[in-house]
Design a protein around this motif. Sequence first.
Motif, PDB file in Angstrom:
ATOM      1  N   VAL A   1       1.225  -1.440  -0.174  1.00 19.08           N
ATOM      2  CA  VAL A   1       0.361  -0.181   0.047  1.00 19.08           C
ATOM      3  C   VAL A   1       1.011   1.394   0.191  1.00 19.08           C
ATOM      4  CG1 VAL A   1       0.039  -0.313   2.933  1.00 19.08           C
ATOM      5  CG2 VAL A   1      -2.366   1.370   1.740  1.00 19.08           C
ATOM      6  N   GLY A   2       0.205   2.363  -0.031  1.00 21.18           N
ATOM      7  CA  GLY A   2       1.387   3.713  -0.029  1.00 21.18           C
ATOM      8  C   GLY A   2       1.506   3.839   0.887  1.00 21.18           C
ATOM      9  N   ALA A   3       2.677   4.489   1.128  1.00 23.36           N
ATOM     10  CA  ALA A   3       2.887   4.274   2.669  1.00 23.36           C
ATOM     11  C   ALA A   3       2.303   5.838   3.040  1.00 23.36           C
ATOM     12  CB  ALA A   3       4.558   4.598   2.680  1.00 23.36           C
ATOM     13  N   SER A   4       2.004   6.144   2.308  1.00 20.66           N
ATOM     14  CA  SER A   4       1.196   6.829   4.089  1.00 20.66           C
ATOM     15  C   SER A   4       0.250   5.949   4.763  1.00 20.66           C
ATOM     16  CB  SER A   4       1.268   8.258   3.101  1.00 20.66           C
ATOM     17  OG  SER A   4       1.510   9.188   2.542  1.00 20.66           O
ATOM     18  N   HIS A   5      -0.401   5.297   3.877  1.00 19.41           N
ATOM     19  CA  HIS A   5      -1.215   3.977   4.812  1.00 19.41           C
ATOM     20  C   HIS A   5      -0.525   3.533   6.115  1.00 19.41           C
ATOM     21  CE1 HIS A   5      -4.464   4.798   1.839  1.00 19.41           C
ATOM     22  NE2 HIS A   5      -3.925   4.689   0.797  1.00 19.41           N
ATOM     23  N   LYS A   6       0.532   3.446   5.739  1.00 21.82           N
ATOM     24  CA  LYS A   6       0.992   1.822   6.689  1.00 21.82           C
ATOM     25  C   LYS A   6       0.767   2.473   8.475  1.00 21.82           C
ATOM     26  CE  LYS A   6       5.417  -0.337   8.061  1.00 21.82           C
ATOM     27  NZ  LYS A   6       4.756  -1.573   7.381  1.00 21.82           N
ATOM     28  N   PRO A   7       1.009   3.319   9.130  1.00 25.07           N
ATOM     29  CA  PRO A   7       0.587   3.516  10.051  1.00 25.07           C
ATOM     30  C   PRO A   7      -0.505   3.418  10.777  1.00 25.07           C
ATOM     31  CG  PRO A   7       1.451   5.832   9.534  1.00 25.07           C
ATOM     32  CD  PRO A   7       1.718   4.671   8.673  1.00 25.07           C
ATOM     33  N   TRP A   8      -1.350   3.506   9.931  1.00 27.12           N
ATOM     34  CA  TRP A   8      -2.503   3.860   9.983  1.00 27.12           C
ATOM     35  C   TRP A   8      -3.223   1.972   9.817  1.00 27.12           C
ATOM     36  CZ3 TRP A   8      -1.654   8.541   9.126  1.00 27.12           C
ATOM     37  CH2 TRP A   8      -2.223   9.585   9.354  1.00 27.12           C
ATOM     38  N   PHE A   9      -2.260   0.825   8.727  1.00 27.94           N
ATOM     39  CA  PHE A   9      -2.828  -0.522   8.346  1.00 27.94           C
ATOM     40  C   PHE A   9      -1.937  -0.800  10.462  1.00 27.94           C
ATOM     41  CE2 PHE A   9      -3.520  -0.914   4.467  1.00 27.94           C
ATOM     42  CZ  PHE A   9      -4.433  -0.389   4.035  1.00 27.94           C
ATOM     43  N   ASP A  10      -1.100  -0.779  10.222  1.00 29.66           N
ATOM     44  CA  ASP A  10      -0.112  -1.182  11.422  1.00 29.66           C
ATOM     45  C   ASP A  10      -1.199  -1.550  12.192  1.00 29.66           C
ATOM     46  OD1 ASP A  10       2.165  -2.266   9.832  1.00 29.66           O
ATOM     47  OD2 ASP A  10       2.922  -0.572  10.375  1.00 29.66           O
ATOM     48  N   SER A  11      -2.050   0.421  12.352  1.00 28.14           N
ATOM     49  CA  SER A  11      -2.675   0.327  14.409  1.00 28.14           C
ATOM     50  C   SER A  11      -3.317  -0.738  13.827  1.00 28.14           C
ATOM     51  CB  SER A  11      -2.460   1.511  14.286  1.00 28.14           C
ATOM     52  OG  SER A  11      -2.990   2.055  15.892  1.00 28.14           O
ATOM     53  N   LEU A  12      -4.308  -0.268  12.950  1.00 28.48           N
ATOM     54  CA  LEU A  12      -5.646  -0.760  13.195  1.00 28.48           C
ATOM     55  C   LEU A  12      -5.844  -2.462  12.909  1.00 28.48           C
ATOM     56  CD1 LEU A  12      -7.637   1.328  10.632  1.00 28.48           C
ATOM     57  CD2 LEU A  12      -7.596   1.369  13.010  1.00 28.48           C
ATOM     58  N   LEU A  13      -4.387  -3.626  12.182  1.00 31.44           N
ATOM     59  CA  LEU A  13      -4.407  -4.591  11.502  1.00 31.44           C
ATOM     60  C   LEU A  13      -3.721  -5.402  13.210  1.00 31.44           C
ATOM     61  CD1 LEU A  13      -3.290  -4.380   7.850  1.00 31.44           C
ATOM     62  CD2 LEU A  13      -5.361  -6.131   9.086  1.00 31.44           C
ATOM     63  N   GLY A  14      -2.839  -3.771  14.431  1.00 31.81           N
ATOM     64  CA  GLY A  14      -2.958  -4.843  15.471  1.00 31.81           C
ATOM     65  C   GLY A  14      -3.404  -5.003  16.134  1.00 31.81           C
ATOM     66  N   GLN A  15      -4.611  -4.348  16.128  1.00 31.29           N
ATOM     67  CA  GLN A  15      -6.745  -4.274  17.005  1.00 31.29           C
ATOM     68  C   GLN A  15      -6.495  -5.791  16.916  1.00 31.29           C
ATOM     69  OE1 GLN A  15      -8.275  -0.955  18.144  1.00 31.29           O
ATOM     70  NE2 GLN A  15      -6.941   0.164  16.187  1.00 31.29           N
ATOM     71  N   MET A  16      -6.557  -6.676  15.855  1.00 33.74           N
ATOM     72  CA  MET A  16      -7.334  -7.520  15.138  1.00 33.74           C
ATOM     73  C   MET A  16      -7.047  -8.982  16.153  1.00 33.74           C
ATOM     74  SD  MET A  16      -9.407  -6.592  12.879  1.00 33.74           S
ATOM     75  CE  MET A  16      -9.335  -4.656  12.272  1.00 33.74           C
ATOM     76  N   GLN A  17      -8.334  -9.665  16.221  1.00 33.74           N
ATOM     77  CA  GLN A  17      -7.782 -10.852  16.995  1.00 33.74           C
ATOM     78  C   GLN A  17      -7.335 -11.723  16.206  1.00 33.74           C
ATOM     79  OE1 GLN A  17      -8.216 -10.366  20.313  1.00 33.74           O
ATOM     80  NE2 GLN A  17      -9.442  -8.334  20.078  1.00 33.74           N
ATOM     81  N   GLY A  18      -6.146 -12.499  17.258  1.00 34.58           N
ATOM     82  CA  GLY A  18      -5.583 -13.520  16.918  1.00 34.58           C
ATOM     83  C   GLY A  18      -4.348 -12.945  15.493  1.00 34.58           C
ATOM     84  N   VAL A  19      -3.965 -11.484  15.343  1.00 30.12           N
ATOM     85  CA  VAL A  19      -3.130 -10.669  14.358  1.00 30.12           C
ATOM     86  C   VAL A  19      -2.374 -10.646  14.582  1.00 30.12           C
ATOM     87  CG1 VAL A  19      -3.298  -9.365  12.317  1.00 30.12           C
ATOM     88  CG2 VAL A  19      -5.266 -10.641  12.425  1.00 30.12           C
TER      89      VAL A  19
END
Length: 352
Positions: free
Chosen positions: A322-340
């Motif tokens: 993904v475009g690099a500007s998205h990375k902080p949001w992706f890491d934060s949001l995906l990191g809240q998912m269960q079992g991820v």
Amino acid sequence: MALSLGLALTSAAQAQPDLSKLDKDMAGPRAQVLVLGSMHLSQLPESFDPASLEPVLERLAAFKPDIITIESISGEDCDLMARHPTVYDPESTARFCSHPVEAHAATGLDVPAAIAEVNKTLADWPADPTPAQRRHLAAMFLAADDDASALTQWLQLADTERRAGDGLDATLVARLGDLATRDNESYQIAARLAARLGLPRVFAVDDHTGDNLQVPDAEIPAFGKAIRAAWDSAAAQKQPLRDREKKLTERGDMLGLYRYINRPDVRSIQSDGDFGAALRETSSQHYGQRYVAGWETRNLRMVANIRAAFRDRPGARVLSIVGASHKPWFDSLLGQMQGVDIVDVEQVLKAE
């Protein structure tokens, strides 16, 4: 007593369950998600050579993803937006959706029918497909407005098998040849990596249905001026980043470039210089806040699409490009998912 009761009720209302520990006793494997912040290759100078991406591809291949997602709008969402032209401006969506008229003519399938055929085909996809099966699936992907997945199949064919037939006509063969040379991370990184790993497809997860801001036509110039002024206010702090990116690009050091743009300190400066600056914008119409709200809505919907891509694959290894500007949001949001678990991209891209 009334005061004590009020404080107790306030405290109870503010208390929230700690979901970060909900999966501590989870049975089964944990998914590993790697978010690769990317340059938009189409914006690089003409001197860019896709072969310079090979060190990046080697390290991503070593991660061995089962699923690869890309910053592209799915055929399903493009079809949705095309059916609602009063909601989604056709001129704006044309930048993101190809509307596969030629593939429709060659296959006789519109986008919904092609998606159904893709799903049916993949449900019984063999471990060692024939060239005819790959050509057929590539044609179905093109009709489904999923060019990157079509290229994934095309690249797994021997040179002598890259020809018309099984749903592909000469026009579609030419399109696939064009996609293979196009400077776009969805093709030069995602599709090539998926083909190298023998994956059947990539997953388009972008979404522009949530950042479709309702700014009146008369206010659009003021909106644009306010956002540009916010960005200009942070230009000095972002200039060293641009200078470094330019030097790495001119040297053809794509591994060094990707290592640099994925560093947390670089992403922090960039996020503050873009979205932080917008939040500090002072217009009475709160243009900056509305811009960031649209950005966050887009990221939420993109992350939901990523989660959906591996919801039936517990323990999947997922690469999201993904475009690099998205990375902080992706890491934060995906990191809240269960079992991820979020994989450290710096470790994946580290130099030998």
